[in-house]
Design a protein around this motif. Structure first.
Motif, PDB file in Angstrom:
ATOM      1  N   LYS A 271       7.115   5.330  30.683  1.00  0.00           N
ATOM      2  CA  LYS A 271       5.781   4.793  30.414  1.00  0.00           C
ATOM      3  C   LYS A 271       4.727   5.870  30.690  1.00  0.00           C
ATOM      4  N   GLY A 272       3.845   6.072  29.714  1.00  0.00           N
ATOM      5  CA  GLY A 272       2.814   7.108  29.881  1.00  0.00           C
ATOM      6  C   GLY A 272       3.209   8.436  29.271  1.00  0.00           C
ATOM      7  N   LEU A 273       4.386   8.474  28.648  1.00  0.00           N
ATOM      8  CA  LEU A 273       4.867   9.743  28.075  1.00  0.00           C
ATOM      9  C   LEU A 273       3.890  10.319  27.044  1.00  0.00           C
ATOM     10  N   GLU A 274       3.183   9.429  26.336  1.00  0.00           N
ATOM     11  CA  GLU A 274       2.261   9.902  25.292  1.00  0.00           C
ATOM     12  C   GLU A 274       1.137  10.771  25.867  1.00  0.00           C
ATOM     13  N   ASN A 275       0.927  10.691  27.170  1.00  0.00           N
ATOM     14  CA  ASN A 275      -0.167  11.467  27.778  1.00  0.00           C
ATOM     15  C   ASN A 275       0.256  12.825  28.327  1.00  0.00           C
ATOM     16  N   VAL A 276       1.539  13.122  28.307  1.00  0.00           N
ATOM     17  CA  VAL A 276       1.962  14.414  28.868  1.00  0.00           C
ATOM     18  C   VAL A 276       1.802  15.508  27.806  1.00  0.00           C
ATOM     19  N   ASP A 277       1.979  16.745  28.212  1.00  0.00           N
ATOM     20  CA  ASP A 277       1.799  17.862  27.279  1.00  0.00           C
ATOM     21  C   ASP A 277       3.073  18.214  26.527  1.00  0.00           C
ATOM     22  N   SER A 278       4.210  18.113  27.205  1.00  0.00           N
ATOM     23  CA  SER A 278       5.468  18.439  26.519  1.00  0.00           C
ATOM     24  C   SER A 278       6.604  17.608  27.097  1.00  0.00           C
TER      25      SER A 278
END
Ligand SMILES: *Cc1c(COP(=O)(O)O)cnc(C)c1O
Length: 464
Positions: A271-278
């Motif tokens: 959850k929240g993966l869409e906000n990471v850079d890579s």
């Protein structure tokens, strides 16, 4: 070529037949290897018949990773659709740097990467590439993070001390990569984990604040999706808040279990993966393609180009950069690792990938239930992990795993978390059924009954 393919079929048939009866190959100690097998290379060639015989010997003496006796590493099984893709990649032998050399295969790679970005929730601005393994995709993330923090580093080298953050349970490629990237092993900060093996975000925040106060430049936070021993998932959302607060690149190393993105039931672990850079994951682990199939995707594709593009007139002669994946790669020549993933995905659909992932968690539930319900076992791992860690009759894990291997019974490995040593049993081979998981425990118990007296077990426990 036809003769070679026929020989391949002969070898494959022999291996497949034997694997059914002998899931674990006879152990050859390393110091006897060259006596037991003729691996020598000689001045004059040999005739085709002898050559085939030598190949047979070699194939039959090689550790078997596709059987129901192999639980040793974070891969296993032999997915036939993916193997077909891999065989085609060998036959076609394209190098994935240019559209000119790889053509339609560039399309295959692009489609797989695009689809992964879509599943994460990223738009057209995202992109990715394949590298030779999870260690290398992690390396790419570190290089992009370093360059994003200071674009001069690429030309001038590191002038100002940089730091990276990862949990104490994370993969050993992180310190290696810190050394390769010029950041330095001593500048890796190992953040403590909670009792289920997940990085503690508050400790991360503290470590970063201290480094900033001490004059360091923090450049990368690496979270792990499926730690190598326990299969724990770091809390992406909580860690991302810390990354955002300090404006630091965040990477998620999903080499082991990042493929949960394909599962409606288990993707909440990211959850929240869409906000990471890579984000990186190994399709050769949970998805079950042949080795290696490692993807890295970045939210902003600019960083791939910034860190990895180089002009080379002799190479990049046609098409736009978008169709010349050599411009975003760690390598020059690069084998076609996308095709095996694509052939599988094309065949089973995204729903089929989900089934593969969910099945592994089901198998892990079966294994955990078994361990919990049998008093001779002690469980050390936690829910929602496909690593099931346990001890049997308190026999030291290293002793038992080594004996099982040397007696060609089972291949399984051992690990450590905090004070405990245990057997790490991984349900990563989605071709296994629940019956085969139970068969593992039966084999283990029979092996102990046949090879250990109660007295011997007692002695081992004492000396442990
Ligand atoms: C396996 C693994 C890696 C390394 O991947 P390779 O493809 O073996 O280089 C990195 N991180 C984690 C968490 C892993 O489990």
């Amino acid at each position: 070529m036809e003769k070679a393919l026929a020989d391949f079929q002969t070898l494959a048939a022999k291996l497949l037949a034997d694997e059914k009866v002998n899931p674990v190959v006879d152990y050859i100690p390393a110091d006897q290897l060259f006596d037991q097998l003729d691996l020598s290379l000689v001045e004059n060639g040999i005739d085709d018949h002898t050559h085939l015989e030598k190949l047979k010997e070699l194939v039959m003496a090689t550790p078997r990773t596709a059987t129901n006796g192999f639980f040793n590493q974070l891969y296993g099984g032999r997915n036939e659709k993916a193997v077909l893709g891999e065989l085609l990649a060998v036959l076609l032998n394209n190098s994935m740097y240019t559209f000119k050399a790889a053509g339609a295969q560039v399309g295959v790679e692009k489609v797989v990467l695009r689809k992964v970005c879509e599943i994460i929730g990223w738009d057209e601005n995202a992109d990715g590439t394949f590298a030779t393994g999870g260690s290398m995709t992690n390396f790419m993330s570190m290089l992009m993070a370093r360059d994003a923090a200071n674009s001069k580093v690429r030309h001038e080298g590191i002038q100002h001390k940089m730091t990276v953050y990862t949990s104490i349970e994370s993969h050993y490629s992180i310190p290696k990569n810190a050394s390769f990237s010029g950041i330095g092993r001593n500048n890796v900060r190992y953040i403590p984990v909670n009792k289920v093996g997940e990085m503690i975000p508050e400790e991360l925040d503290k470590a970063i604040a201290k480094d900033i106060a001490d004059g360091y430049q923090p450049v990368l936070i690496n979270a792990t999706a499926g730690t190598t021993v326990l299969g724990a998932f770091d809390n992406v959302q909580a860690i991302q808040k810390v990354a955002k607060k300090h404006k630091i690149w965040m990477h998620v190393d999903g080499a082991y279990c990042g493929s949960v993105i394909f599962s409606g039931k288990y993707k909440h672990h990211l959850k929240g993966l869409e906000n990471v850079d890579s984000f990186s994951f190994n399709a050769h682990k949970m998805i079950g393609t042949p080795l290696t199939c490692s993807l890295i995707v970045v939210k902003d594709k600019k960083h791939l180009r910034d860190s990895f593009a180089n002009e080379a007139e002799y190479l990049f002669q046609t098409e736009e950069d978008d169709f010349n994946p050599g411009k975003t790669s760690l390598q020059c020549g690069r084998r076609n690792d996308a095709l095996k993933f694509w052939t599988l995905w094309k065949s089973v659909g995204t729903k089929g990938l989900e089934k593969i992932v969910d099945h592994q968690f089901d198998l892990a539930d079966t294994a955990r239930d078994y361990v919990r319900n049998h008093p001779d076992y002690q469980l050390y791992s936690f829910e929602d992990s496909i690593s099931v860690c346990f001890n049997y009759k308190n026999i030291p894990a290293e002793e038992l795993c080594t004996q099982l291997y040397e007696k060609a019974e089972l291949m399984v490995s051992y690990g450590t978390f905090q004070e405990d040593d245990f057997i790490r049993f991984v349900t990563i081979n989605a071709q296994n059924s629940k019956e085969e998981i139970l068969l593992f425990f039966k084999r283990l118990e029979e092996f102990v009954a046949e090879n250990y007296t109660e007295l011997k077990i007692e002695e081992l426990r004492v000396t442990d």
